[in-house]
Design a protein around this motif. Structure first.
Motif, PDB file in Angstrom:
ATOM      1  N   LEU A 127      39.056  42.543  30.986  1.00 44.90           N
ATOM      2  CA  LEU A 127      38.555  43.198  32.191  1.00 44.90           C
ATOM      3  C   LEU A 127      39.407  44.407  32.553  1.00 44.90           C
ATOM      4  O   LEU A 127      38.896  45.516  32.745  1.00 44.90           O
ATOM      5  CB  LEU A 127      38.529  42.206  33.356  1.00 44.90           C
ATOM      6  N   VAL A 128      40.723  44.198  32.645  1.00 49.24           N
ATOM      7  CA  VAL A 128      41.628  45.273  33.061  1.00 49.24           C
ATOM      8  C   VAL A 128      41.676  46.379  32.005  1.00 49.24           C
ATOM      9  O   VAL A 128      41.634  47.577  32.341  1.00 49.24           O
ATOM     10  CB  VAL A 128      43.040  44.712  33.353  1.00 49.24           C
ATOM     11  N   LEU A 134      31.863  39.542  27.290  1.00 49.67           N
ATOM     12  CA  LEU A 134      31.064  40.763  27.440  1.00 49.67           C
ATOM     13  C   LEU A 134      30.841  41.082  28.916  1.00 49.67           C
ATOM     14  O   LEU A 134      30.834  42.253  29.318  1.00 49.67           O
ATOM     15  CB  LEU A 134      29.725  40.615  26.709  1.00 49.67           C
ATOM     16  N   LYS A 135      30.683  40.041  29.729  1.00 46.94           N
ATOM     17  CA  LYS A 135      30.487  40.243  31.163  1.00 46.94           C
ATOM     18  C   LYS A 135      31.647  41.028  31.759  1.00 46.94           C
ATOM     19  O   LYS A 135      31.440  41.953  32.566  1.00 46.94           O
ATOM     20  CB  LYS A 135      30.346  38.887  31.857  1.00 46.94           C
ATOM     21  N   TYR A 136      32.881  40.689  31.355  1.00 47.69           N
ATOM     22  CA  TYR A 136      34.054  41.353  31.912  1.00 47.69           C
ATOM     23  C   TYR A 136      34.238  42.763  31.362  1.00 47.69           C
ATOM     24  O   TYR A 136      34.765  43.638  32.050  1.00 47.69           O
ATOM     25  CB  TYR A 136      35.294  40.479  31.696  1.00 47.69           C
ATOM     26  N   VAL A 137      33.769  43.001  30.140  1.00 53.24           N
ATOM     27  CA  VAL A 137      33.766  44.367  29.598  1.00 53.24           C
ATOM     28  C   VAL A 137      32.812  45.232  30.424  1.00 53.24           C
ATOM     29  O   VAL A 137      33.145  46.356  30.826  1.00 53.24           O
ATOM     30  CB  VAL A 137      33.354  44.384  28.106  1.00 53.24           C
ATOM     31  N   VAL A 138      31.615  44.689  30.693  1.00 53.53           N
ATOM     32  CA  VAL A 138      30.608  45.434  31.462  1.00 53.53           C
ATOM     33  C   VAL A 138      31.093  45.670  32.900  1.00 53.53           C
ATOM     34  O   VAL A 138      30.978  46.784  33.427  1.00 53.53           O
ATOM     35  CB  VAL A 138      29.258  44.676  31.458  1.00 53.53           C
ATOM     36  N   LEU A 139      31.653  44.641  33.532  1.00 49.87           N
ATOM     37  CA  LEU A 139      32.140  44.787  34.905  1.00 49.87           C
ATOM     38  C   LEU A 139      33.285  45.792  34.990  1.00 49.87           C
ATOM     39  O   LEU A 139      33.292  46.674  35.855  1.00 49.87           O
ATOM     40  CB  LEU A 139      32.580  43.440  35.467  1.00 49.87           C
ATOM     41  N   GLY A 140      34.261  45.658  34.099  1.00 52.46           N
ATOM     42  CA  GLY A 140      35.404  46.577  34.109  1.00 52.46           C
ATOM     43  C   GLY A 140      34.994  48.008  33.823  1.00 52.46           C
ATOM     44  O   GLY A 140      35.379  48.938  34.535  1.00 52.46           O
ATOM     45  N   SER A 141      34.169  48.190  32.794  1.00 53.07           N
ATOM     46  CA  SER A 141      33.725  49.534  32.419  1.00 53.07           C
ATOM     47  C   SER A 141      32.821  50.147  33.479  1.00 53.07           C
ATOM     48  O   SER A 141      32.944  51.329  33.800  1.00 53.07           O
ATOM     49  CB  SER A 141      32.985  49.493  31.079  1.00 53.07           C
ATOM     50  N   GLY A 142      31.914  49.342  34.023  1.00 53.44           N
ATOM     51  CA  GLY A 142      30.989  49.854  35.041  1.00 53.44           C
ATOM     52  C   GLY A 142      31.710  50.301  36.294  1.00 53.44           C
ATOM     53  O   GLY A 142      31.433  51.383  36.835  1.00 53.44           O
ATOM     54  N   PHE A 143      32.654  49.485  36.761  1.00 55.76           N
ATOM     55  CA  PHE A 143      33.401  49.847  37.963  1.00 55.76           C
ATOM     56  C   PHE A 143      34.266  51.076  37.703  1.00 55.76           C
ATOM     57  O   PHE A 143      34.381  51.962  38.564  1.00 55.76           O
ATOM     58  CB  PHE A 143      34.244  48.668  38.440  1.00 55.76           C
ATOM     59  N   LEU A 151      39.691  44.281  46.772  1.00 55.77           N
ATOM     60  CA  LEU A 151      38.356  43.750  47.032  1.00 55.77           C
ATOM     61  C   LEU A 151      37.485  43.577  45.793  1.00 55.77           C
ATOM     62  O   LEU A 151      36.515  42.825  45.841  1.00 55.77           O
ATOM     63  CB  LEU A 151      37.623  44.656  48.033  1.00 55.77           C
ATOM     64  N   VAL A 152      37.799  44.263  44.701  1.00 52.46           N
ATOM     65  CA  VAL A 152      36.945  44.178  43.512  1.00 52.46           C
ATOM     66  C   VAL A 152      37.731  43.710  42.296  1.00 52.46           C
ATOM     67  O   VAL A 152      37.521  42.605  41.788  1.00 52.46           O
ATOM     68  CB  VAL A 152      36.243  45.534  43.229  1.00 52.46           C
ATOM     69  N   LEU A 153      38.649  44.544  41.809  1.00 53.56           N
ATOM     70  CA  LEU A 153      39.361  44.204  40.566  1.00 53.56           C
ATOM     71  C   LEU A 153      40.258  42.982  40.705  1.00 53.56           C
ATOM     72  O   LEU A 153      40.344  42.172  39.778  1.00 53.56           O
ATOM     73  CB  LEU A 153      40.198  45.403  40.092  1.00 53.56           C
ATOM     74  N   GLY A 154      40.932  42.854  41.845  1.00 54.10           N
ATOM     75  CA  GLY A 154      41.811  41.701  42.043  1.00 54.10           C
ATOM     76  C   GLY A 154      41.067  40.380  41.948  1.00 54.10           C
ATOM     77  O   GLY A 154      41.402  39.522  41.119  1.00 54.10           O
ATOM     78  N   PRO A 155      40.026  40.184  42.790  1.00 54.33           N
ATOM     79  CA  PRO A 155      39.260  38.939  42.701  1.00 54.33           C
ATOM     80  C   PRO A 155      38.628  38.716  41.325  1.00 54.33           C
ATOM     81  O   PRO A 155      38.606  37.586  40.827  1.00 54.33           O
ATOM     82  CB  PRO A 155      38.185  39.104  43.775  1.00 54.33           C
ATOM     83  N   LEU A 156      38.122  39.789  40.699  1.00 47.46           N
ATOM     84  CA  LEU A 156      37.539  39.639  39.362  1.00 47.46           C
ATOM     85  C   LEU A 156      38.587  39.242  38.329  1.00 47.46           C
ATOM     86  O   LEU A 156      38.327  38.430  37.439  1.00 47.46           O
ATOM     87  CB  LEU A 156      36.850  40.942  38.932  1.00 47.46           C
ATOM     88  N   THR A 157      39.789  39.822  38.449  1.00 43.28           N
ATOM     89  CA  THR A 157      40.870  39.500  37.505  1.00 43.28           C
ATOM     90  C   THR A 157      41.291  38.043  37.656  1.00 43.28           C
ATOM     91  O   THR A 157      41.509  37.337  36.658  1.00 43.28           O
ATOM     92  CB  THR A 157      42.069  40.446  37.722  1.00 43.28           C
ATOM     93  N   ILE A 158      41.406  37.577  38.890  1.00 40.73           N
ATOM     94  CA  ILE A 158      41.774  36.173  39.129  1.00 40.73           C
ATOM     95  C   ILE A 158      40.683  35.245  38.596  1.00 40.73           C
ATOM     96  O   ILE A 158      40.972  34.231  37.942  1.00 40.73           O
ATOM     97  CB  ILE A 158      42.051  35.935  40.629  1.00 40.73           C
ATOM     98  N   GLU A 159      39.431  35.596  38.850  1.00 40.22           N
ATOM     99  CA  GLU A 159      38.312  34.801  38.331  1.00 40.22           C
ATOM    100  C   GLU A 159      38.358  34.734  36.807  1.00 40.22           C
ATOM    101  O   GLU A 159      38.207  33.662  36.201  1.00 40.22           O
ATOM    102  CB  GLU A 159      36.990  35.444  38.781  1.00 40.22           C
ATOM    103  N   LEU A 195      50.805  44.239  43.835  1.00 41.32           N
ATOM    104  CA  LEU A 195      50.766  43.897  45.253  1.00 41.32           C
ATOM    105  C   LEU A 195      49.477  43.155  45.599  1.00 41.32           C
ATOM    106  O   LEU A 195      49.501  42.104  46.248  1.00 41.32           O
ATOM    107  CB  LEU A 195      50.892  45.176  46.093  1.00 41.32           C
ATOM    108  N   ALA A 196      48.352  43.688  45.148  1.00 40.15           N
ATOM    109  CA  ALA A 196      47.059  43.063  45.458  1.00 40.15           C
ATOM    110  C   ALA A 196      46.961  41.669  44.863  1.00 40.15           C
ATOM    111  O   ALA A 196      46.510  40.731  45.530  1.00 40.15           O
ATOM    112  CB  ALA A 196      45.919  43.947  44.941  1.00 40.15           C
ATOM    113  N   LEU A 197      47.385  41.494  43.609  1.00 42.66           N
ATOM    114  CA  LEU A 197      47.285  40.183  42.958  1.00 42.66           C
ATOM    115  C   LEU A 197      48.214  39.160  43.597  1.00 42.66           C
ATOM    116  O   LEU A 197      47.860  37.991  43.729  1.00 42.66           O
ATOM    117  CB  LEU A 197      47.565  40.309  41.456  1.00 42.66           C
ATOM    118  N   LEU A 198      49.412  39.585  44.010  1.00 45.53           N
ATOM    119  CA  LEU A 198      50.335  38.657  44.686  1.00 45.53           C
ATOM    120  C   LEU A 198      49.749  38.186  46.014  1.00 45.53           C
ATOM    121  O   LEU A 198      49.806  37.004  46.349  1.00 45.53           O
ATOM    122  CB  LEU A 198      51.694  39.325  44.911  1.00 45.53           C
TER     123      LEU A 198
END
Length: 201
Positions: free
Chosen positions: A147-148, A2-11, A127-135, A55-58
């Motif tokens: 999340l994505v 749920l945390k990742y749904v809220v983070l992804g949707s909120g951003f 700065l936001v989605l990349g680090p969150l996706t890796i986490e 590119l960002a994730l690599l």
């Protein structure tokens, strides 16, 4: 999860209602061609963000470890800056000193091109989605997909709703824009604070 749904949707919501090149494109297109012809442009971020995300994730994967908290903190600061600038834009709208959006291209592919040269997606993914996706991926690939998916579903739905509202009603007149700007500022600030705290873990 749920945390990742809220983070992804909120951003995504905060990004969708931000003034910028894509919003200028949508407003321009609706005023010139109507909402039905503009609606496909809501999918521009889905098309343009693919190469940006890869590119960002690599880059993030190569420099993982000690560099990731720095990126999270930078992302949090950037989001707080955007929250503040959105609040400033809201105040300008309130006092009647807001500037008119610039003219924008008129096709979906041009909207994709606008997004490709817009620094927003690069900053968002770096700065936001990349680090969150890796986490999220480190916990479970399902969390990362959630999340994505939450981000892009909310982005497309928010942009579609804005297009339809601008094209069919006066709900997004001056008052509606002010409400969206305040909601966007609050969402950006909340996610920015989360990023700063998670950088300290």
């Amino acid at each position: 999860m749920l945390k990742y749904v809220v983070l992804g949707s909120g951003f995504a919501f905060a990004a969708a209602v931000q003034p910028g090149p894509l919003m200028a494109f949508l407003l321009s297109r609706v005023s010139m061609s109507g909402w039905r012809r503009t609606l496909p442009a809501a999918f521009a971020p889905v098309i343009s963000d693919g190469p940006i995300a890869v590119l960002a994730l690599l880059v993030l994967d190569r420099f993982a470890g000690g560099f990731e908290p720095i990126l999270k903190a930078a992302g949090g600061i950037l989001l707080l800056y955007f929250a503040g600038s959105t609040l400033v834009a809201w105040r300008r709208e309130k006092t009647g000193t807001a500037s008119e959006p610039p003219s924008a291209p008129q096709t979906l592919f041009q909207a994709v091109a606008v997004n490709l040269v817009n620094p927003g997606p690069y900053l968002g993914w770096s700065l936001v989605l990349g680090p969150l996706t890796i986490e999220a991926w480190r916990l479970s690939y399902g969390y990362a997909i959630t999340l994505v998916a939450s981000f892009y579903v909310t982005m497309v739905l928010s942009l579609s709703l804005i297009i339809v509202l601008f094209g069919t009603t006066s709900l997004l007149g001056l008052q509606g824009r002010r409400v969206l700007m305040l909601a966007s500022s609050a969402a950006l600030a909340g996610i920015g604070i989360y990023q700063l705290f998670s950088a300290l873990d």
